[in-house]
Design a protein around this motif. Structure first.
Motif, PDB file in Angstrom:
ATOM      1  N   LYS A 168     -37.071 -24.501  51.533  1.00 27.26           N
ATOM      2  CA  LYS A 168     -36.987 -23.846  50.225  1.00 27.26           C
ATOM      3  C   LYS A 168     -36.374 -24.705  49.065  1.00 27.26           C
ATOM      4  N   ASP A 169     -35.798 -25.949  49.394  1.00 29.68           N
ATOM      5  CA  ASP A 169     -35.447 -26.855  48.403  1.00 29.68           C
ATOM      6  C   ASP A 169     -36.388 -28.102  48.227  1.00 29.68           C
ATOM      7  N   TYR A 170     -37.438 -27.867  48.710  1.00 34.72           N
ATOM      8  CA  TYR A 170     -38.449 -28.833  48.283  1.00 34.72           C
ATOM      9  C   TYR A 170     -38.914 -28.670  46.984  1.00 34.72           C
ATOM     10  N   VAL A 171     -39.120 -30.087  46.293  1.00 32.14           N
ATOM     11  CA  VAL A 171     -39.607 -30.099  44.945  1.00 32.14           C
ATOM     12  C   VAL A 171     -40.773 -31.152  44.987  1.00 32.14           C
ATOM     13  N   ASP A 172     -41.818 -30.856  44.366  1.00 31.06           N
ATOM     14  CA  ASP A 172     -42.660 -31.690  44.307  1.00 31.06           C
ATOM     15  C   ASP A 172     -43.233 -31.690  42.599  1.00 31.06           C
ATOM     16  N   GLU A 173     -43.088 -32.347  41.937  1.00 39.89           N
ATOM     17  CA  GLU A 173     -43.129 -32.247  40.533  1.00 39.89           C
ATOM     18  C   GLU A 173     -44.709 -32.673  40.450  1.00 39.89           C
ATOM     19  N   ILE A 174     -45.477 -33.576  41.207  1.00 42.80           N
ATOM     20  CA  ILE A 174     -46.914 -33.811  40.686  1.00 42.80           C
ATOM     21  C   ILE A 174     -47.744 -32.881  41.292  1.00 42.80           C
ATOM     22  N   ASN A 175     -47.509 -32.107  42.416  1.00 41.59           N
ATOM     23  CA  ASN A 175     -48.484 -31.289  43.129  1.00 41.59           C
ATOM     24  C   ASN A 175     -48.163 -29.867  42.867  1.00 41.59           C
ATOM     25  N   MET A 176     -47.163 -29.582  41.876  1.00 36.82           N
ATOM     26  CA  MET A 176     -46.539 -28.112  41.860  1.00 36.82           C
ATOM     27  C   MET A 176     -47.577 -27.272  41.129  1.00 36.82           C
TER      28      MET A 176
END
Length: 179
Positions: A168-176
């Protein structure tokens, strides 16, 4: 075997076991133990609106408990049909769905840890061979490691992938993808 019969049998495996159903303390049936006191360090039973008995096991008891579920002639849980990782927010964990093909009963076993930096549980692939790939998938997407796993490495994502996308805390600015 009914859920209640399973609960009584599993409770008899541990000295003075206690269990909870829907957060209400319940006394163990007569003969299983006399006025048992719930020991939250061993097991916790919950129904959670499920047709299966749900058992929450402490990480240090997981392997022994799972082995007993498979090898005991009264339970004989010989089929692990689902193993999945879960991010409950504050805790990471594993949910196991087991079936006895001989006795035709099912159980759900859960294990949790609050250690999000180094979530580790014992592998059950020596008990059910099919767990090997399920555990690799959980490692890949949740970052949960399994002690004594024979080949713990990423299954779907590339080795250079950074992070664990099902947390739940995962952040992916490129593939979001934002709608």
């Amino acid at each position: 075997m009914t859920n209640e019969a399973l609960r009584i049998l599993i409770s008899s495996w541990f000295p003075n076991p206690e269990f909870e159903t829907k957060s209400e303390p319940v006394e163990v049936a007569e003969g299983a133990a006399s006025k048992a006191i719930i020991n939250p360090n061993l097991l916790e039973f919950t129904e959670e609106g499920s047709q299966f008995l749900n058992v929450l096991v402490k990480p240090e008891n997981l392997h022994e408990f799972m082995n007993k579920l498979k090898t005991n002639s009264d339970t004989c849980f010989d089929y692990l049909f689902c193993l999945t990782g879960v991010d409950w927010g504050a805790e990471l964990g594993i949910v196991y769905h087991l079936e006895s093909t001989q006795h035709r009963h099912n159980i759900v076993v859960k294990v949790k840890t609050e250690d999000r930096e180094n979530p580790t549980f014992d592998s059950v692939c020596d008990i059910w061979r099919t767990a090997e790939f399920h555990e690799r998938e959980v490692f890949d997407f949740f970052g949960i490691t399994f002690n004594n796993h024979p080949n713990l490495k990423r299954l779907f994502l590339t080795p250079e992938w950074d992070g664990f996308p099902l947390r739940k805390d995962y952040v992916d600015e490129i593939n979001m993808v934002i709608k």
